[in-house]
Design a protein around this motif. Structure first.
Motif, PDB file in Angstrom:
ATOM      1  N   THR A  86      -3.131   6.888  -5.865  1.00  0.00           N
ATOM      2  CA  THR A  86      -1.947   7.695  -5.561  1.00  0.00           C
ATOM      3  C   THR A  86      -1.137   7.974  -6.823  1.00  0.00           C
ATOM      4  O   THR A  86      -0.866   7.064  -7.610  1.00  0.00           O
TER       5      THR A  86
ATOM      6  N   LYS B 131      -6.068  -3.865   5.042  1.00  0.00           N
ATOM      7  CA  LYS B 131      -5.774  -3.404   3.678  1.00  0.00           C
ATOM      8  C   LYS B 131      -6.948  -2.594   3.142  1.00  0.00           C
ATOM      9  O   LYS B 131      -8.099  -2.882   3.447  1.00  0.00           O
TER      10      LYS B 131
ATOM     11  N   MET C 156       0.839  -1.209   0.000  1.00  0.00           N
ATOM     12  CA  MET C 156       0.000   0.000   0.000  1.00  0.00           C
ATOM     13  C   MET C 156       0.877   1.263   0.000  1.00  0.00           C
ATOM     14  O   MET C 156       1.993   1.254   0.502  1.00  0.00           O
ATOM     15  N   THR C 157       0.317   2.364  -0.534  1.00  0.00           N
ATOM     16  CA  THR C 157       0.991   3.660  -0.448  1.00  0.00           C
ATOM     17  C   THR C 157       0.758   4.226   0.946  1.00  0.00           C
ATOM     18  O   THR C 157      -0.104   3.743   1.690  1.00  0.00           O
TER      19      THR C 157
ATOM     20  N   TYR D 162       1.170   2.631  -7.760  1.00  0.00           N
ATOM     21  CA  TYR D 162       0.905   4.029  -8.097  1.00  0.00           C
ATOM     22  C   TYR D 162       0.169   4.106  -9.424  1.00  0.00           C
ATOM     23  O   TYR D 162       0.485   3.341 -10.346  1.00  0.00           O
TER      24      TYR D 162
ATOM     25  N   GLU E  85      -2.864   5.113   1.597  1.00  0.00           N
ATOM     26  CA  GLU E  85      -3.693   3.906   1.755  1.00  0.00           C
ATOM     27  C   GLU E  85      -3.465   3.288   3.138  1.00  0.00           C
ATOM     28  O   GLU E  85      -4.409   2.882   3.827  1.00  0.00           O
ATOM     29  N   LYS E  86      -2.182   3.240   3.533  1.00  0.00           N
ATOM     30  CA  LYS E  86      -1.865   2.638   4.843  1.00  0.00           C
ATOM     31  C   LYS E  86      -2.490   3.428   5.988  1.00  0.00           C
ATOM     32  O   LYS E  86      -3.026   2.855   6.941  1.00  0.00           O
TER      33      LYS E  86
ATOM     34  N   ASP F 108       6.311  -2.323  -2.538  1.00  0.00           N
ATOM     35  CA  ASP F 108       5.509  -2.820  -3.671  1.00  0.00           C
ATOM     36  C   ASP F 108       4.191  -2.047  -3.821  1.00  0.00           C
ATOM     37  O   ASP F 108       3.220  -2.543  -4.392  1.00  0.00           O
ATOM     38  N   ALA F 109       4.167  -0.817  -3.294  1.00  0.00           N
ATOM     39  CA  ALA F 109       2.951   0.007  -3.404  1.00  0.00           C
ATOM     40  C   ALA F 109       2.611   0.252  -4.871  1.00  0.00           C
ATOM     41  O   ALA F 109       3.501   0.332  -5.718  1.00  0.00           O
TER      42      ALA F 109
ATOM     43  N   SER G  21       5.256   4.362   2.599  1.00  0.00           N
ATOM     44  CA  SER G  21       4.768   3.495   1.527  1.00  0.00           C
ATOM     45  C   SER G  21       5.551   2.191   1.487  1.00  0.00           C
ATOM     46  O   SER G  21       6.761   2.174   1.736  1.00  0.00           O
ATOM     47  N   ASP G  22       4.849   1.100   1.157  1.00  0.00           N
ATOM     48  CA  ASP G  22       5.541  -0.179   0.975  1.00  0.00           C
ATOM     49  C   ASP G  22       6.330  -0.147  -0.327  1.00  0.00           C
ATOM     50  O   ASP G  22       6.003   0.604  -1.250  1.00  0.00           O
TER      51      ASP G  22
END
Lengths: 159, 418
Positions: free
Chosen positions: B158, B16, B1-2, B256, B5-6, B253-254, B250-251
């Motif tokens: 995002t 999530k 997640m960005t 975009y 989002e988080k 693997d977020a 941000s993760d």
């Protein structure tokens, strides 16, 4: 009747900052859209539709912008896109808004609207548009006349 | 997640969330101010709740109307003060301790990384500078959040701006904001979106510049702008923060929706043309244009670093005789810090008028409004017709460095040329 305007109509042109210190309905109705179209307030009637292009309602977060439009008698705003605060505020004060990315509606076009399904038929141009779908909670808030009235009735959001 | 989002997931008790989802999240702080606050409290009262959800987390600020220039404003302020008092609000920044609400919210630590805060003014996006989701709402949303401590959001997509390179002398975060405005235009690309800024040139920015950048994301159409917290954020917040917080970022693997790259090494002083925020030019292209009013202030550019930049340019020199220059610091703290640093003396000696903190002429209703025929060079955030008063005035938007350099010559001037 439909009244169509262009892109990027900001909240100052919907109702100028100097008139928005209160939620006094008569002041808002007196000055709605006056810089954009000085004749608007004299010609608008209950049930009319306001049409716009991209980014309608950008600028300030003032709730008086959709409120002024609602008080003027307009019962629906259709735009190619809305500024997000305006969109949110419209729902919150109970003014229906539909986002239709590529509408062809011009001033004077006759429309037939199914608000719940988001379907707008332009009878003058014989075209049909599907608006972006609206989540149920937003439709519920609209139907209750706005967020405060919705919360009074339900005590909580139903998401 | 960005990061956005988080934050929405954490504060709505979910593992999530995905863009488009509706969530009902906890709110850290609800800000309202003199301009819409009385109506907000009226709407809150209509809900029939005896008290606000947390008297420490409803923040009240006087900024649009203080000090009252008219009897009408004075009366509105009295109603406002009554309302704040009646609701036993603990943090009330009124005249004497006032500042622009968004500056106060960040400067006084009411906004915490990893949380969401809302305010009844469009530039609440500023809170993203400390890694929070800051969202602008109006009366109804604020009243409901005051009652419940919660608000609804649609999780936004995002868009990332990855900012690299080395900042050049006299180039400021405002130039980057305006450059991005010119890149993206008001064509709907960023409406409803989150803008996340990252990269080495963002890490190099101090909190003032990060606030400028996040502040103007609302003018790009975005829902919020955000910069992940880092050591600078922690250092800035530690003396003032009203609560504990965790690093949320941000993760790797977020997802975009889009990533844009900007290299600030090539960025130059930038200006937005009257009435059209997205019609952006390099200052050198309009160099020589006459103007008669200069203004530095607002939640976009009224901070200590902005005033320091003005003082660097104006110290020991004189503002051109055809220019009226007003500085309105963004808060009492900023004003005091600028006095202690000697900047205010330098600026007054140069011929700059300094007023007590407020939103000033930015919303067209207070100190220094524009009249017919005025051409204003402003370090504010909006330049649509009538924004600062008369619809027969023109407003150019630019950085405090450009305003200060231009004030010396009386015509729009690239600060690199002086």
């Amino acid at each position: 009747m439909t009244y169509a305007y262009g892109d990027n109509i900001d909240t100052d042109r919907i109702i100028a900052g100097k008139y928005t210190k209160t939620l006094d309905f008569s002041t808002l109705a007196e000055h709605v859209l006056e810089d954009l179209d000085p004749t608007f307030k004299s010609k608008v009637q209950k049930g009319d539709t306001l049409i716009a292009g991209q980014n309608f309602g950008c600028g300030s977060s003032r709730e008086q912008a959709p409120l002024a439009i609602k008080i003027s008698g307009v019962s629906l705003v259709i735009a190619k896109s809305f500024a997000r605060i305006f969109f949110r505020n419209s729902i919150n004060i109970g003014l229906p808004v539909l986002e239709i990315k590529d509408h062809d509606i011009e001033s004077g076009d006759e429309l037939k609207v199914d608000l719940e399904k988001g379907i707008v038929m332009n009878l003058s141009k014989k075209t049909t548009h599907q608006a972006a779908p609206m989540p149920k909670v937003m439709i519920d808030i609209l139907q209750e006349g706005g967020l405060v009235l919705y919360l009074k009735k339900y005590g909580n959001y139903q998401i | 997640m960005t990061i956005t989002e988080k934050i929405m997931a954490i504060n709505s008790g979910r593992d999530k969330v995905v863009p488009g989802q509706l969530v009902w999240t906890n709110i850290q702080s609800v800000m309202t101010m003199d301009y819409l606050g009385t109506e907000t409290f009226k709407a809150f009262d209509s809900l029939g709740k005896p008290e606000v959800f947390d008297k420490e987390r409803v923040i009240c600020v006087s900024d649009h109307l203080v000090p009252p220039p008219t009897q009408a404003f004075a009366t509105l302020l009295n109603q406002w003060r009554e309302a704040v008092k009646a609701h036993d609000i603990k943090h009330f920044y009124d005249l004497g301790r006032q500042g622009i609400a968004h500056q106060i919210m960040v400067e006084q630590g009411h906004v915490l990384p990893g949380t969401l805060s809302i305010g009844t003014d469009s530039h609440a996006n500023t809170y993203g500078a400390v890694g929070a989701v800051g969202n602008a709402v109006s009366v109804s949303d604020a009243a409901v959040a005051m009652a419940t401590g919660k608000s609804w959001f649609r999780v936004p997509e995002t868009v990332k701006f990855h900012i690299t390179g080395k900042w050049q002398p006299w180039v400021m975060a405002k130039d980057l904001s305006l450059h991005i405005m010119g890149m993206m235009h008001w064509n709907g690309h960023l409406i409803y979106k989150t803008i996340e800024f990252d990269g080495p040139a963002i890490s190099d920015l101090e909190m003032a510049g990060r606030m400028t950048l996040c502040n103007m994301t609302v003018d790009l159409g975005a829902k919020n702008g955000i910069i992940a917290p880092d050591a600078k954020t922690a250092e800035f917040l530690s003396p003032v923060q009203k609560g504990n917080w965790n690093y949320v970022t941000s993760d790797s693997d977020a997802v975009y929706e889009k990533v844009y790259e900007v290299d600030v090494t090539n960025l130059v002083p930038t200006i937005s043309m009257p009435d059209k925020l997205d019609e952006v030019r390099r200052v050198e292209e309009v160099q020589g244009t006459k103007f008669n009013k200069a203004f530095v202030g607002t939640c976009t550019n009224g901070r200590l670093e902005d005033i320091e930049m003005m003082a660097r340019i104006l110290k020991g020199k004189q503002v051109h005789r055809d220019v009226n220059f007003m500085l309105v610091p963004a808060s009492t703290q900023v004003y005091l810090d600028a006095i202690k640093a000697g900047y205010i003396t330098d600026l007054i000696e140069a011929g700059v008028a300094v007023d007590t903190p407020s939103c000033a002429s930015c919303a067209g209703i207070h100190t220094g409004v524009a009249g017919d025929g005025d051409i204003v060079l402003s370090a504010g955030n909006r330049n649509m017709k009538g924004r600062m008063g008369s619809k027969n005035a023109q407003i150019y938007l630019t950085s405090p460095a450009v305003v200060a350099a231009s004030a010396l010559t009386g015509v729009i001037t690239d600060p690199r040329s002086i």
